[in-house]
Design an enzyme around this catalytic site. Structure first.
Site, short mmCIF file in Angstrom:
data_model
loop_
_atom_site.label_atom_id
_atom_site.label_comp_id
_atom_site.label_asym_id
_atom_site.label_seq_id
_atom_site.Cartn_x
_atom_site.Cartn_y
_atom_site.Cartn_z
N LYS A 113 0.95 -1.15 0.04
CA LYS A 113 0.04 -0.08 -0.08
C LYS A 113 0.78 1.32 -0.04
O LYS A 113 0.36 2.35 -0.57
CB LYS A 113 -1.22 0.12 1.24
CG LYS A 113 -2.05 -0.86 0.93
CD LYS A 113 -3.21 -0.72 2.08
CE LYS A 113 -4.42 -1.60 1.60
NZ LYS A 113 -5.43 -1.44 2.50
N LYS A 196 -6.35 -12.17 -7.48
CA LYS A 196 -7.63 -12.21 -6.29
C LYS A 196 -8.74 -11.23 -7.12
O LYS A 196 -8.55 -10.27 -7.47
CB LYS A 196 -7.01 -11.75 -5.10
CG LYS A 196 -7.55 -12.60 -4.06
CD LYS A 196 -6.79 -12.31 -2.75
CE LYS A 196 -7.95 -11.55 -2.07
NZ LYS A 196 -7.44 -11.65 -0.51
N LYS A 199 -12.16 -5.65 -4.86
CA LYS A 199 -13.14 -4.63 -4.93
C LYS A 199 -12.30 -3.35 -5.61
O LYS A 199 -13.07 -2.58 -6.00
CB LYS A 199 -13.65 -4.29 -3.63
CG LYS A 199 -12.68 -4.04 -2.50
CD LYS A 199 -13.28 -4.01 -0.88
CE LYS A 199 -12.18 -4.01 0.01
NZ LYS A 199 -13.05 -4.13 1.16
#
Ligand code: TRP
Length: 333
Positions: A113, A196, A199
């Protein structure tokens, strides 16, 4: 001692099939008599990246509605927003003082991140795993159902619990165990079976949202990545065929069957035959959830009542544990 489960999801975007099969459905299965379940909507974690203030409360209601719609029973399990129980933040600070920065720097989620921009990332993103440890330890939770991507954070929570216990010569915090039920289902992107389902993927066709209607679900499955070969007769035949493997995995998970069993039925068939069967199954399994969710969201006051009640129950559990930890550390009272 009764087993105490704690887990949580962030109120960010809508939930998708991966969240359901990988996490939520396991939570529902865990609601047995010998488990005390605490399911948190981790809004304090959500703000480690900027959230719109107009959306945060509603996003919290939506996640709570998804928990309930998927089958978490608010009569049995405690469902509540993290921010409504002050013990999380308070214990986090105490635990932060005994967490080495070097350990936080090694967290792969932080590295992903933060990217190269470590000068500018917020302290919250860095301290994220300490808050997660506080979530768990504030209830002395014994079992934590998490996905693969959160195992490293849970490992750190165990280390933080040990550090506290060693420093204060106590066995106050139990070691929380990761709880992976059965083979954790890893649902991959419908567009790329090596990634994966997420969202944050910019293509909405890559995922099935828990709010998608039957038509949308069918359309997305129809467009899903496969290959030119028909379905294989056994699991070995799915090797190196990520898209194919993903659809069979989803079918198996939704029908609670093994992949081998699914391939016994569909082996040799074309995708054009399998995909409608998968779409039908997905709609059958997901539409009751979608419906319950929109019913609940039409009555936000019902959700708010459940969250308030849950926050009160959670606070009752966490408050004395926090106070005991403060006593162990020697704070004034
Ligand atoms: N970090 C978890 C995730 O993103 C969410 C979470 C926060 C959590 N606190 C937790 C999960 C405590 C389990 C236990 O998936």
């Amino acid at each position: 001692m009764k087993k105490r489960i704690f887990s949580g999801m962030q109120p960010t975007n809508n939930l998708h099939l991966g969240n359901y099969l990988g996490a939520l459905r396991n939570w529902v299965d865990l609601q047995q008599d010998d488990y005390e379940c605490i399911f948190c909507v981790v809004d304090l974690h959500a703000i480690t990246v900027p959230q719109e203030s107009e959306r945060l409360a509603q996003a919290t209601r939506e996640i709570a509605a998804a928990y309930i719609a998927a089958g978490v029973d608010p009569e049995k399990a405690i469902i509540f927003p993290q921010s409504a129980v002050p013990a999380h933040s308070q214990l986090m600070w105490m635990l932060a003082t005994m967490t080495q920065m070097g350990k936080l720097e090694r967290m792969t989620q932080f590295k992903d991140k933060a990217g190269k921009n470590t000068e500018r990332v917020g302290l919250g993103l860095f301290a994220y795993p300490v808050l997660m440890a506080a979530d768990i330890l504030a209830y002395k939770a014994t079992h934590v159902p998490v996905g693969e991507d959160q195992k490293q954070h849970l490992e750190l929570a165990r280390e933080i619990a040990s550090t506290f216990n060693t420093r204060y010569k106590t066995d106050f915090f139990p070691q929380p165990e990761p709880q992976i039920l059965g083979a954790a289902t890893r649902v991959m992107s419908l567009k790329d079976g090596t990634k994966k389902m997420s969202k944050s993927d910019e293509s909405d066709n890559s995922r099935i949202n828990l709010t998608d209607d039957a038509e949308k679900i069918a359309a997305k499955i129809k467009k899903a990545q496969t290959d030119a070969e028909p379905l294989p007769h056994d699991v070995a035949g799915l090797k190196e065929r990520a898209g194919a493997d993903n659809l069979v995995t989803i079918y198996a998970a939704l029908s609670r069957r093994g992949k081998a069993d699914v391939l016994k039925e569909f082996g040799g068939q074309q995708w054009s035959a399998f995909k409608p069967a998968l779409a039908e199954l997905a709609v059958k399994e997901l539409s009751p959830i979608t419906e319950r969710m929109s019913d609940l969201l039409a009555h936000p006051e019902k959700i708010d009542k459940i969250l308030r009640d849950g926050a009160e129950r959670a606070d009752t559990l966490a408050r004395p544990i926090l106070r005991d930890a403060m006593d162990i550390m020697g704070f004034w009272k």
